[in-house]
Write an enzyme that holds these catalytic residues in place. Structure first.
Site, PDB file in Angstrom:
ATOM      1  N   CYS A 278     -44.363   6.083   7.236  1.00 38.96           N
ATOM      2  CA  CYS A 278     -44.482   5.167   8.357  1.00 38.96           C
ATOM      3  C   CYS A 278     -43.741   5.700   9.595  1.00 38.96           C
ATOM      4  O   CYS A 278     -44.179   6.692  10.154  1.00 38.96           O
ATOM      5  CB  CYS A 278     -44.047   3.772   7.927  1.00 38.96           C
ATOM      6  SG  CYS A 278     -44.786   2.499   8.959  1.00 38.96           S
TER       7      CYS A 278
ATOM      8  N   HIS B 129     -45.813   2.402   2.693  1.00 36.93           N
ATOM      9  CA  HIS B 129     -44.450   2.437   2.130  1.00 36.93           C
ATOM     10  C   HIS B 129     -44.453   2.538   0.599  1.00 36.93           C
ATOM     11  O   HIS B 129     -44.282   1.514  -0.075  1.00 36.93           O
ATOM     12  CB  HIS B 129     -43.708   1.157   2.521  1.00 36.93           C
ATOM     13  CG  HIS B 129     -43.344   1.091   3.959  1.00 36.93           C
ATOM     14  ND1 HIS B 129     -42.151   1.562   4.459  1.00 36.93           N
ATOM     15  CD2 HIS B 129     -44.025   0.617   5.022  1.00 36.93           C
ATOM     16  CE1 HIS B 129     -42.103   1.375   5.761  1.00 36.93           C
ATOM     17  NE2 HIS B 129     -43.237   0.798   6.122  1.00 36.93           N
TER      18      HIS B 129
ATOM     19  N   GLU C 201     -42.181   3.431  -1.270  1.00 34.11           N
ATOM     20  CA  GLU C 201     -40.857   3.053  -1.804  1.00 34.11           C
ATOM     21  C   GLU C 201     -40.731   1.549  -2.030  1.00 34.11           C
ATOM     22  O   GLU C 201     -39.770   1.097  -2.648  1.00 34.11           O
ATOM     23  CB  GLU C 201     -39.750   3.563  -0.868  1.00 34.11           C
ATOM     24  CG  GLU C 201     -39.561   2.800   0.443  1.00 34.11           C
ATOM     25  CD  GLU C 201     -40.649   3.074   1.497  1.00 34.11           C
ATOM     26  OE1 GLU C 201     -41.619   3.793   1.214  1.00 34.11           O
ATOM     27  OE2 GLU C 201     -40.500   2.526   2.611  1.00 34.11           O
TER      28      GLU C 201
HETATM   29  N1  GLN Z   1     -43.904   0.363  13.997  1.00 37.15           N
HETATM   30  C1  GLN Z   1     -42.877   1.325  13.643  1.00 37.15           C
HETATM   31  C2  GLN Z   1     -42.858   2.478  14.640  1.00 37.15           C
HETATM   32  O1  GLN Z   1     -43.774   2.627  15.410  1.00 37.15           O
HETATM   33  C3  GLN Z   1     -43.092   1.858  12.239  1.00 37.15           C
HETATM   34  C4  GLN Z   1     -42.997   0.729  11.245  1.00 37.15           C
HETATM   35  C5  GLN Z   1     -42.519   1.138   9.888  1.00 37.15           C
HETATM   36  O2  GLN Z   1     -41.925   2.195   9.691  1.00 37.15           O
HETATM   37  N2  GLN Z   1     -42.757   0.259   8.938  1.00 37.15           N
HETATM   38  O3  GLN Z   1     -41.925   3.219  14.644  1.00 37.15           O
END
Ligand code: GLN
Length: 192
Positions: free
Chosen positions: A78, A175, A177
């Site tokens: 992410c 995610h 994890e």
């Molecule tokens: N929206 C976050 C970003 O742009 C990422 C979100 C996340 O890691 N769950 O950094």
């Protein structure tokens, strides 16, 4: 095997729990010296602009680029994927530029801010349950990047990559994890 999680911001503890459950040593990484002592790195989810800014302040941008260029396996999830990428659509922010993709942040829009989906993954014998939280998708991939999973953009009907691999760099929009499925963390150990 000693696996580090970049521990500047975000859910690095969940990653370290998973690594330890798989029988590896899991350590928090905040300095260049700690980075030198690990065999593989996880960059967690969180807020990519914060992770990028803190990495600059801690003097970690160049040491991270060097270790990744020298072949250290890395998994970015992410915000971690965004930080690894070559660029983002719309805004500039500190990025490692190691993974040849352009990402779109918060790509799924406000209504579907966060959602879960079962994804088919190239090389996996059953789908992975993926948790997306204000997730990015990949807008553009470079030639050396293998796409391992996609989701369909409900607006355009196009496939958007959400799990990619470029040599020893793995990156997910979701995610792993936050589930009990350890296959993506095992992949990181296998490429090491
Ligand atoms: N929206 C976050 C970003 O742009 C990422 C979100 C996340 O890691 N769950 O950094």
């Amino acid at each position: 095997m000693k696996i580090g999680a970049l521990a500047l911001q975000g859910d690095f503890r969940e990653h370290l729990n998973m690594v330890r459950n798989l029988g590896s040593e899991g350590v928090e990484v905040r300095t260049a010296e700690e980075l030198d002592r690990i065999d593989a790195l996880i960059i967690p989810g969180g807020e990519s602009t914060t992770i990028g800014r803190l990495a600059s302040i801690y003097g970690l941008i160049e040491p991270l680029r060097k270790r990744i260029a020298d072949g250290m396996p890395v998994l970015g999830t992410c915000a971690g994927m965004i930080f690894l990428a070559a660029g983002t659509l719309h805004h500039e922010q500190p990025q490692l530029e190691c993974l040849d993709v352009v990402v779109e942040r918060n790509a799924f829009g406000r209504q579907v801010d966060s959602f879960e989906a079962d994804l088919e993954v190239g090389g996996f014998d059953h789908p992975i349950h993926a948790v997306f939280i204000r997730a990015p998708w990949i807008h553009k991939v470079g030639g050396d990047v293998e796409v391992l999973a996609t989701v369909t953009d409900p607006e355009s009907g196009e496939s958007r990559p959400v799990f990619v691999r470029q040599d020893r760099i793995l990156a997910t929009s979701f995610h792993p994890e936050l589930t009990t499925d350890t296959r993506i963390h095992e992949m990181l150990m296998e490429v090491s």
